[in-house]
Design a protein around this motif. Sequence first.
Motif, mmCIF file in Angstrom:
data_model
loop_
_atom_site.group_PDB
_atom_site.id
_atom_site.type_symbol
_atom_site.label_atom_id
_atom_site.label_comp_id
_atom_site.label_asym_id
_atom_site.label_seq_id
_atom_site.Cartn_x
_atom_site.Cartn_y
_atom_site.Cartn_z
ATOM 1 N N UNK A 138 -6.578 5.382 -0.659
ATOM 2 C CA UNK A 138 -5.415 5.771 -0.476
ATOM 3 C C UNK A 138 -4.726 6.433 -1.624
ATOM 4 N N UNK A 165 1.968 2.104 -1.023
ATOM 5 C CA UNK A 165 0.999 1.345 0.087
ATOM 6 C C UNK A 165 -0.260 0.948 -0.742
ATOM 7 N N UNK A 168 3.848 7.963 8.306
ATOM 8 C CA UNK A 168 2.231 8.425 7.937
ATOM 9 C C UNK A 168 1.666 7.508 6.980
ATOM 10 N N UNK A 169 2.463 7.256 5.891
ATOM 11 C CA UNK A 169 1.942 6.325 4.794
ATOM 12 C C UNK A 169 1.869 4.985 5.298
ATOM 13 N N UNK A 170 2.833 4.394 6.192
ATOM 14 C CA UNK A 170 2.642 3.142 6.488
ATOM 15 C C UNK A 170 1.446 3.024 7.507
ATOM 16 N N UNK A 211 4.585 8.446 -0.863
ATOM 17 C CA UNK A 211 4.856 7.180 -0.178
ATOM 18 C C UNK A 211 3.272 6.229 -0.140
ATOM 19 N N UNK A 212 2.283 7.291 -0.444
ATOM 20 C CA UNK A 212 1.030 6.590 -0.125
ATOM 21 C C UNK A 212 0.808 5.544 -1.350
ATOM 22 N N UNK A 234 4.916 12.500 1.530
ATOM 23 C CA UNK A 234 3.687 11.861 1.834
ATOM 24 C C UNK A 234 2.990 11.445 0.913
ATOM 25 N N UNK A 279 -1.246 4.903 7.564
ATOM 26 C CA UNK A 279 -2.621 4.852 6.727
ATOM 27 C C UNK A 279 -2.725 3.397 5.975
ATOM 28 N N UNK A 280 -1.578 2.701 5.654
ATOM 29 C CA UNK A 280 -1.861 1.463 4.896
ATOM 30 C C UNK A 280 -2.431 0.648 6.009
ATOM 31 N N UNK A 292 6.526 11.613 6.983
ATOM 32 C CA UNK A 292 5.712 11.086 5.651
ATOM 33 C C UNK A 292 5.555 9.934 5.422
ATOM 34 N N UNK A 293 6.956 9.060 5.646
ATOM 35 C CA UNK A 293 6.809 7.710 5.245
ATOM 36 C C UNK A 293 5.908 6.950 6.459
#
Lengths: 286, 544
Positions: free
Chosen positions: B180, B136, A18-20, B132-133, B129, A22-23, A15-16
């Motif tokens: 996001x 960001x 994946x977030x990074x 944490x989006x 997930x 995506x960013x 998850x973490x």
Amino acid sequence: MSGGSYYVPAKSYWPILGSLATGFMMVGLGAQLVYGSANVLILIGVIAVVAVMAFWFRDVINESHQGLYDSQMDRSFRWGMGWFIFSEVMFFAAFFGALFYVRMFAIPWLGGEGAKGVSALLWPNFIAEWPLLSPPDASVSGPDNVFSPWQLPLVNTLLLVTSSITLTIAHEALKAEKRRVCRNWLAGTVILGCCFIFIQGVEYYEAYQHYGITLEAGIFGSTFFILTGFHGVHVIIGTLILMVMLARIIRGHFSDTGHFGFEASCWYWHFVDVVWLGLFIFVYVV
Amino acid sequence: MAPRIPLQSPLQHSDTVATAGGVDHHPSQPTGWRRWLLTTNHKEIGTLYLIFSLSMFFVGGIFALVVRAELFQPGLQLVEPEFFNQMTTMHGLIMVFAAVMPAFTGLANWMIPLQIGAPDMALPRLNNFSFWLLPVAFTLLLSTLLMPGGGPNFGWTFYAPLSTTYAPASTTFFILALHIAGISSILGAINIIATILNMRAPGMRLMDMPLFVWTWLITAFLLIAVMPVLAGVITMMLMDINFGTSFFDAGGGGDPVLFQHLFWFFGHPEVYIMILPAFGIVSAIIPTFARKPLFGYASMVYATAAIALLSFLVWAHHMFVVGLPLVAELFFMYSTMLIAVPTGVKVFNWVTTLFRGSISFESPMLFALAFVVLFTIGGFSGLMLAIAPADFQYHDTYFVVAHFHYVLVPGAIFAIMAGVYYWLPKWTGHYPNETLAKWHFWFSVIGVNLTFFPMHFAGLAGMPRRIPDYALQFADFNLVSSIGAFFFGASQLLFVLVIILCVRGGKPAPAKAWEGAVDLEWTVPSPAPLHTFETPPVFRQIEK
């Protein structure tokens, strides 16, 4: 209802990460669009997103093979995938809504119809028509011509409808424990999907080279490309998913009763097929 | 609603599991920062959401105070008009998407599994997930303020062509940040729906669920239905800005009004996304402190569903002056007024629950009661705005600002604060300091009314919104509003103080922290252990 065996994973890096990822991908995309020259960033971001998804799904598949999932977990996945597809329906609904609004209201009003006919003062020579070949403002050049629905689009429709049928045959074969039959029909479905993508590519080439249908060609080009474009992206993703399913079938994954990954892929593919039928009717035929 | 009692005490399970070192499900819990980055636990993720939301509440609040400082007196004193526009825009975006929505999601994460007797959320990794989006997304959004040309300056509604043809270069980043945040909301909502539909304790039917769970079920449905529409409309903006399309350009055959239709088709359900969970919280607190079952449980559920369905049919009441056909003006006027009926049912039920109750006024109850009164004021001004011919006068004035701040600040945010004070004993094991909490309440009530009540008058007298200067006759109202805003902002530091003190210590709270509380979360110890309901409680409804 809960039977007390619901699996709650302890921790996960995906998850973490994946977030990074995506960013990273979004920053790359933005930097490319605004400043140019950030292709590398996008590439790294996309690779990172795909990698995270692959590792994440690998964990889920391993947990499933270890027998950690019960029937309640299966229902969670079913609700999750079902509502995800509903969100996709609403995503396409926004684009279809835009198409209908433009055709039903915006263009007739630009042509002077109704109480809003004041725009006729700006563009007195504008003729309301669909497909809109001459946009109101002279600075926007419309398409030269539009596609006949009864050529490539019809072929594509037949391809996708057939692929939904072949996929259903593959699914039924899996349920009947006929894995070779399943594999062959699934492979056929993937081939049909690839053919669709290829033909759509040919159509885009034709649109730019011979028809003057471009992103800049006024509202017809805009709605045409956003609807067929996002649909095309979904077909590509769906084909990739089916390829993964094919690889898993060949590796001996899935059983006659436990194969929600396969079934979810089928749901997704049928959804993409239904969207195409809407596109075929409202973008090409009517 | 009759009180609900589990047949077997669920805290036994939690204790036995904890002493047994946990089953193979969760061997070693990570510690330190890794605990928060890698967690799949609904309580830890709920805490992350709440802390994120509280931080963003102050960031958005500071932007609002820049606006109020500039409007303290007529003329341009502190900031450039260009920067003023960025502040109004960012204040709205941060408060809506980064403060209010994550706060409700945080409460949902913490409380829904506890209220339905589930071991965790249905999809725990997806849950992490979704959270944490958010950091960001909002780091990217806030960074646009530092980009060449400045950040978004077109208002939180980002109407085209202000946000396309005439927008700063950073708008592309704003769109991607919102994408996001939208993904986060959709995934979070899917998780909440799957949890509620699939993870309820054996014996708990849908009509046995606490109202907070019901309102969140309906909210999650709204989120999944409209966040993709927002994604669609900002994608069209992205295309218009970067790829030369004509969605919102009449010169190419598109229509700027199309933007408004699509935006408000998202935007109006979004308003209810920010208030329905608040209804749920208030519907939990008022029966607890009135020591009476909620009056009209079923009608509350139906009213919530009715509000949600109507919310899809009212969007154009935000667009009465854009030049809609007469039939559209009439349709959207009447459908909007119809929403007052289910909302009235709710207010009636809350008041009737209080009637002849044995009421005590602890801090959660104070916030809940203030919610009922002040939200209703916002509802009434909403009815005034719904009248299309009258709206021609009110449109884009401070009357609108007063209206939606009444439903959002003493509405949504007071309900969040009520929920925080209500559930803090369950989260920390300590009661919040009641004296400080009461000071916080009274300062907030005074601050909120001081800030927003004069805006009604300024708006009715014609003061336009989103303008850094104003005519002299509005000076007194604005002075009062600005003083109120700084007073309200400063008093929120008390809120932080109460929370920090409560985490560090305070009067220990028993499992059932409030005498009149009935829901399942009060059957687990305070503070709730990391893992609860691993063996589901058997839920049984006791008839009166």
